[in-house]
Design a protein around this motif. Structure first.
Motif, PDB file in Angstrom:
ATOM      1  N   VAL A   1     -20.406  24.065 -49.718  1.00 13.56           N
ATOM      2  CA  VAL A   1     -20.116  23.997 -48.161  1.00 13.56           C
ATOM      3  C   VAL A   1     -19.073  22.811 -48.250  1.00 13.56           C
ATOM      4  O   VAL A   1     -17.987  22.761 -47.667  1.00 13.56           O
ATOM      5  N   PHE A   2     -19.318  21.818 -49.092  1.00 15.32           N
ATOM      6  CA  PHE A   2     -18.365  20.774 -49.159  1.00 15.32           C
ATOM      7  C   PHE A   2     -16.886  21.237 -49.783  1.00 15.32           C
ATOM      8  O   PHE A   2     -15.617  20.795 -49.687  1.00 15.32           O
ATOM      9  N   LEU A   3     -17.096  22.285 -50.723  1.00 17.17           N
ATOM     10  CA  LEU A   3     -15.725  22.883 -51.498  1.00 17.17           C
ATOM     11  C   LEU A   3     -15.032  23.480 -50.308  1.00 17.17           C
ATOM     12  O   LEU A   3     -13.932  23.461 -50.098  1.00 17.17           O
ATOM     13  N   MET A   4     -15.634  24.332 -49.241  1.00 16.28           N
ATOM     14  CA  MET A   4     -15.019  24.983 -48.134  1.00 16.28           C
ATOM     15  C   MET A   4     -14.167  23.976 -47.335  1.00 16.28           C
ATOM     16  O   MET A   4     -13.249  24.151 -46.961  1.00 16.28           O
ATOM     17  N   PHE A   5     -15.084  22.775 -46.982  1.00 14.10           N
ATOM     18  CA  PHE A   5     -14.516  22.003 -46.282  1.00 14.10           C
ATOM     19  C   PHE A   5     -13.131  21.207 -47.026  1.00 14.10           C
ATOM     20  O   PHE A   5     -12.031  21.022 -46.272  1.00 14.10           O
ATOM     21  N   THR A   6     -13.440  21.047 -48.254  1.00 10.90           N
ATOM     22  CA  THR A   6     -12.347  20.323 -48.995  1.00 10.90           C
ATOM     23  C   THR A   6     -10.877  21.304 -48.958  1.00 10.90           C
ATOM     24  O   THR A   6      -9.791  20.846 -49.008  1.00 10.90           O
ATOM     25  N   ALA A   7     -11.070  22.660 -49.108  1.00  6.35           N
ATOM     26  CA  ALA A   7     -10.020  23.694 -49.051  1.00  6.35           C
ATOM     27  C   ALA A   7      -9.224  23.682 -47.857  1.00  6.35           C
ATOM     28  O   ALA A   7      -8.043  23.515 -47.688  1.00  6.35           O
ATOM     29  N   ALA A   8     -10.264  23.794 -46.748  1.00  3.14           N
ATOM     30  CA  ALA A   8      -9.518  23.668 -45.510  1.00  3.14           C
ATOM     31  C   ALA A   8      -8.889  22.446 -45.076  1.00  3.14           C
ATOM     32  O   ALA A   8      -7.755  22.371 -44.450  1.00  3.14           O
ATOM     33  N   ILE A   9      -9.264  21.350 -45.262  1.00  2.00           N
ATOM     34  CA  ILE A   9      -8.636  19.847 -45.299  1.00  2.00           C
ATOM     35  C   ILE A   9      -7.477  19.847 -46.118  1.00  2.00           C
ATOM     36  O   ILE A   9      -6.345  19.389 -45.606  1.00  2.00           O
ATOM     37  N   ASN A  10      -7.755  20.210 -47.311  1.00  2.00           N
ATOM     38  CA  ASN A  10      -6.408  20.483 -48.306  1.00  2.00           C
ATOM     39  C   ASN A  10      -5.284  21.174 -47.751  1.00  2.00           C
ATOM     40  O   ASN A  10      -3.912  20.653 -47.682  1.00  2.00           O
ATOM     41  N   TRP A  11      -5.523  22.298 -47.122  1.00  2.00           N
ATOM     42  CA  TRP A  11      -4.589  23.064 -46.559  1.00  2.00           C
ATOM     43  C   TRP A  11      -3.802  22.485 -45.266  1.00  2.00           C
ATOM     44  O   TRP A  11      -2.597  22.515 -45.321  1.00  2.00           O
ATOM     45  N   ILE A  12      -4.758  21.683 -44.406  1.00  2.00           N
ATOM     46  CA  ILE A  12      -4.093  20.953 -43.391  1.00  2.00           C
ATOM     47  C   ILE A  12      -3.094  19.704 -43.859  1.00  2.00           C
ATOM     48  O   ILE A  12      -1.838  19.477 -43.323  1.00  2.00           O
ATOM     49  N   ILE A  13      -3.721  19.041 -44.815  1.00  2.00           N
ATOM     50  CA  ILE A  13      -3.178  17.895 -45.434  1.00  2.00           C
ATOM     51  C   ILE A  13      -1.644  18.259 -46.082  1.00  2.00           C
ATOM     52  O   ILE A  13      -0.707  17.713 -45.794  1.00  2.00           O
ATOM     53  N   LEU A  14      -1.659  19.297 -46.666  1.00  2.00           N
ATOM     54  CA  LEU A  14      -0.307  19.992 -47.355  1.00  2.00           C
ATOM     55  C   LEU A  14       0.626  20.111 -46.258  1.00  2.00           C
ATOM     56  O   LEU A  14       1.455  20.092 -46.456  1.00  2.00           O
ATOM     57  N   LEU A  15       0.271  20.727 -45.142  1.00  2.00           N
ATOM     58  CA  LEU A  15       1.055  21.185 -44.256  1.00  2.00           C
ATOM     59  C   LEU A  15       1.711  19.859 -43.645  1.00  2.00           C
ATOM     60  O   LEU A  15       2.801  19.713 -43.528  1.00  2.00           O
ATOM     61  N   ARG A  16       1.157  18.733 -43.383  1.00  2.00           N
ATOM     62  CA  ARG A  16       1.751  17.315 -43.189  1.00  2.00           C
ATOM     63  C   ARG A  16       2.516  16.740 -43.868  1.00  2.00           C
ATOM     64  O   ARG A  16       3.093  15.940 -43.907  1.00  2.00           O
ATOM     65  N   ARG A  17       2.255  17.207 -45.398  1.00  2.00           N
ATOM     66  CA  ARG A  17       3.080  16.587 -46.363  1.00  2.00           C
ATOM     67  C   ARG A  17       4.209  17.256 -46.652  1.00  2.00           C
ATOM     68  O   ARG A  17       5.091  16.757 -47.651  1.00  2.00           O
ATOM     69  N   GLY A  18       4.828  18.323 -45.870  1.00  2.00           N
ATOM     70  CA  GLY A  18       5.583  19.143 -45.794  1.00  2.00           C
ATOM     71  C   GLY A  18       6.055  20.094 -47.112  1.00  2.00           C
ATOM     72  O   GLY A  18       7.051  20.354 -47.638  1.00  2.00           O
TER      73      GLY A  18
END
Length: 251
Positions: free
Chosen positions: A74-91
């Protein structure tokens, strides 16, 4: 979308804990089930260091295996989702290839988490085929997640040339390289050196015996543990990325 963004930002300072939790729950669960299995002298098919799946087959370690790895998933799935959003914000999405890699890489991380839950709950005694299929899909998706994120964070360093992006890239490249060695020994090399009847399933007990090929199976079990631990450490590396994003973008 603004409401979703505000909700996401509300807890952004805590997101670095998710990859750490996934890594810790995974390692602690495997170590605990191995310890219980060994201390109770459960049949491990003749192996001193059993396959990870065999440490979650019997009572009472079966419950620890299912619950602990499900939490890690479950923490892996949250990590992947958060990583996707943060990479969006980092351009990272200025190029279409980067956008596709970001979506695909983190989607495979989420899928890997789903099948980690399934394989942890479907033990290899009662559901041997289902467990095997789930384990294969988990490993394949985890491998794709790792490789694509290595490429993404290398690309991020090329775009930004910052110290933090270099540290993140090197962490992932070094860990990914070690994972690759263990994975090659575990799957293509390990399967190639096994002798005949390396996996002898007792139809009465539902327990595999590896006594016909103990040294070769030990090569595979050692590399299996190495593969899983390095994959979990790779997941933990996102904790650094999430902290960097908070440091650079949140007052």
């Amino acid at each position: 979308m603004d409401a979703i963004s505000k909700t996401f930002d509300k807890y952004i300072g805590l997101y670095f804990l998710f990859p750490i939790a996934s890594c810790c729950f995974g390692i602690i669960t495997i170590a605990t089930t191995l310890g219980i299995s060994q201390s109770l002298h459960h049949d491990t098919g003749g192996l001193t260091l059993p396959y990870i799946s065999d440490t979650g087959r019997d009572e009472p370690e079966r419950e620890v295996f299912a619950v602990g790895l499900s939490i890690a998933a479950v923490f892996l799935m949250f990590t992947a989702a958060i990583n996707w959003i943060i990479l969006l914000r980092r351009g990272i999405e200025e190029h279409p290839h980067d956008r596709r890699m970001n979506v695909a890489g983190n989607l495979f991380g989420i899928i890997a988490g789903v099948f980690l839950v399934l394989l942890s709950c479907l033990n290899d005694r009662d559901f041997p085929d289902a467990h095997t299929y789930c384990a294969i899909i988990f490993f394949v998706c985890g491998l794709i997640f790792l490789v694509l994120n290595m490429v993404i964070y290398t690309r991020l360093w090329v775009l930004q040339k910052t110290k933090s992006s270099k540290i993140s890239m090197l962490w992932k490249l070094v860990d990914g390289g070690i994972f690759a060695v263990f994975f090659l020994v575990y799957i293509p090399i390990g399967l190639g050196i096994l002798c005949e009847n390396a996996f002898d399933l007792d139809p009465t007990t539902g327990i595999y015996s590896y006594r016909a090929c103990i040294p070769e199976n030990h090569v595979r079990t050692i590399s299996q543990y190495g593969s899983i631990v390095t994959l979990l450490i790779f997941i933990a590396s996102f904790s650094y990325d999430f902290r960097v994003h908070v440091r650079d973008n949140v007052d």
